[in-house]
Design a protein around this motif. Structure first.
Motif, PDB file in Angstrom:
ATOM      1  N   THR A  33       0.839  -1.240  -0.049  1.00 29.21           N
ATOM      2  CA  THR A  33       0.019  -0.042   0.045  1.00 29.21           C
ATOM      3  C   THR A  33       0.996   1.332   0.121  1.00 29.21           C
ATOM      4  O   THR A  33       1.835   1.234   0.831  1.00 29.21           O
ATOM      5  CB  THR A  33      -0.869  -0.061   1.008  1.00 29.21           C
ATOM      6  N   VAL A  34       0.607   2.158  -0.948  1.00 31.26           N
ATOM      7  CA  VAL A  34       1.310   3.456  -1.124  1.00 31.26           C
ATOM      8  C   VAL A  34       0.436   4.626  -1.111  1.00 31.26           C
ATOM      9  O   VAL A  34      -0.685   4.460  -1.426  1.00 31.26           O
ATOM     10  CB  VAL A  34       2.349   3.315  -2.378  1.00 31.26           C
ATOM     11  N   LYS A  35       1.051   5.781  -0.743  1.00 33.65           N
ATOM     12  CA  LYS A  35       0.424   7.047  -0.749  1.00 33.65           C
ATOM     13  C   LYS A  35       1.102   7.773  -2.011  1.00 33.65           C
ATOM     14  O   LYS A  35       2.210   7.738  -2.174  1.00 33.65           O
ATOM     15  CB  LYS A  35       0.465   7.934   0.224  1.00 33.65           C
ATOM     16  N   ALA A  36       0.141   8.327  -3.056  1.00 35.94           N
ATOM     17  CA  ALA A  36       0.394   9.109  -4.186  1.00 35.94           C
ATOM     18  C   ALA A  36       0.093  10.559  -3.835  1.00 35.94           C
ATOM     19  O   ALA A  36      -1.231  10.934  -3.948  1.00 35.94           O
ATOM     20  CB  ALA A  36      -0.059   8.658  -5.544  1.00 35.94           C
ATOM     21  N   ARG A  37       0.998  11.385  -3.172  1.00 38.11           N
ATOM     22  CA  ARG A  37       0.635  12.780  -2.899  1.00 38.11           C
ATOM     23  C   ARG A  37       0.461  13.409  -3.876  1.00 38.11           C
ATOM     24  O   ARG A  37       1.241  13.528  -4.919  1.00 38.11           O
ATOM     25  CB  ARG A  37       1.750  13.412  -1.871  1.00 38.11           C
ATOM     26  N   GLY A  38      -0.670  14.384  -3.908  1.00 36.24           N
ATOM     27  CA  GLY A  38      -0.959  15.243  -5.122  1.00 36.24           C
ATOM     28  C   GLY A  38      -1.463  14.570  -6.404  1.00 36.24           C
ATOM     29  O   GLY A  38      -1.590  15.210  -7.391  1.00 36.24           O
ATOM     30  N   ALA A  39      -1.577  13.360  -6.511  1.00 33.00           N
ATOM     31  CA  ALA A  39      -1.875  12.947  -7.900  1.00 33.00           C
ATOM     32  C   ALA A  39      -3.150  13.239  -8.536  1.00 33.00           C
ATOM     33  O   ALA A  39      -3.412  13.135  -9.590  1.00 33.00           O
ATOM     34  CB  ALA A  39      -1.963  11.208  -7.427  1.00 33.00           C
ATOM     35  N   LEU A  40      -4.208  13.791  -7.722  1.00 34.83           N
ATOM     36  CA  LEU A  40      -5.354  14.422  -8.146  1.00 34.83           C
ATOM     37  C   LEU A  40      -5.175  15.670  -8.513  1.00 34.83           C
ATOM     38  O   LEU A  40      -6.305  16.181  -8.979  1.00 34.83           O
ATOM     39  CB  LEU A  40      -6.523  13.888  -7.194  1.00 34.83           C
ATOM     40  N   ARG A  41      -4.119  16.675  -8.234  1.00 36.03           N
ATOM     41  CA  ARG A  41      -4.217  17.880  -8.558  1.00 36.03           C
ATOM     42  C   ARG A  41      -4.091  18.051 -10.197  1.00 36.03           C
ATOM     43  O   ARG A  41      -3.417  17.153 -10.746  1.00 36.03           O
ATOM     44  CB  ARG A  41      -3.007  18.408  -7.778  1.00 36.03           C
ATOM     45  N   LYS A  42      -4.455  19.044 -10.503  1.00 39.58           N
ATOM     46  CA  LYS A  42      -4.291  19.415 -11.972  1.00 39.58           C
ATOM     47  C   LYS A  42      -2.934  19.729 -12.343  1.00 39.58           C
ATOM     48  O   LYS A  42      -2.030  20.409 -11.757  1.00 39.58           O
ATOM     49  CB  LYS A  42      -5.123  20.710 -12.257  1.00 39.58           C
TER      50      LYS A  42
END
Length: 248
Positions: A33-42
């Protein structure tokens, strides 16, 4: 600590405003399990490579057992899945099965290869979707310790059976006359039994290279699905969704 790995995104969950929490099946560490920081930012450079059902090369940063995506580049996006809702739903079912049957932090290259080969075949419509699904289900069961005994009827030793049935609880094929009526049984025919035997033993790259049509294909499909559901003792919401889409 930084590490670079190839990873198939099995699941993505929105976290806070712009982050994603990902379940990955990686080539080096198995399921993590990992976190993708800011992946949903334009304009995010990791947005496309961290979508569900995308195979990417990822650079991860690890700290105290937690992983964060630092960089990600797409290796295979399986574009055919995005163009067809039915195939996308089936691909999500494959991902749910892979997540359910993979072990955390344990490399399982054969399972990853099965997932990638199945999604590629589905995306490119190399074989009928029902055929890909049945082969995926049965081979996944084999890779996770649930290989059925298909060589001969354990009661009478017969190998060439005119009316074979698969006992879903016992994971063995029986002659119709030898089967225990108290078992949950999947009716087969000589052709569907031959296909089951092929799927169990075929090389990974030739897994889908068999021909089956009509009633024989239906029997294979039913047997593979029912065997997976009974042995795993669970239901899959994505399977139900795929079936609903097919009916419409």
């Amino acid at each position: 600590m930084f590490t670079t790995t190839n990873a198939l995104v099995l699941r993505e969950v929105r976290y806070k405003e712009a982050d994603r929490i990902l379940t990955l099946l990686t080539s080096t560490d198995g399921k993590i399990t990992v976190k993708a920081r800011g992946a949903l930012r334009k304009g995010s450079k990791t947005a496309a490579a961290t979508q569900q059902l995308t195979y990417s090369e990822m650079t991860l940063f690890g700290n105290r057992g937690k992983w964060t995506v630092n960089e990600a580049v797409i290796k295979e996006a399986f574009p055919g899945l995005r163009r067809d809702m039915e195939n996308l739903a089936l691909g999500c079912y494959f991902a749910e099965c892979l997540e359910a049957l993979s072990v955390e932090d344990q490399p399982e290259p054969a399972i990853l290869q099965l997932g990638l080969n199945s999604l590629y075949a589905l995306s490119n419509q190399l074989y009928p979707s029902e055929q890909i699904k049945a082969a995926f289900e049965l081979r996944l069961m084999c890779l996770t310790g649930y290989t059925p005994e298909l060589s001969a009827c354990p009661a009478c030793g017969c190998q060439e059976m005119e009316q074979p049935v698969l006992s879903l609880e016992r994971g063995s094929v029986f002659c119709r006359a030898c089967a225990d009526s108290r078992d949950q049984l999947a009716r087969l025919c000589p052709d569907s039994l031959a296909a089951l035997r092929y799927i169990v033993s075929a090389p990974a790259k030739q897994l889908f290279s068999f021909r089956l049509e009509g009633e024989a294909m239906q029997r294979l499909s039913s047997a593979a699905e029912r065997y997976l559901l009974l042995q795993t003792e669970r239901q899959f919401s994505t399977l139900s969704y795929w079936k609903n889409i097919r009916i419409r």
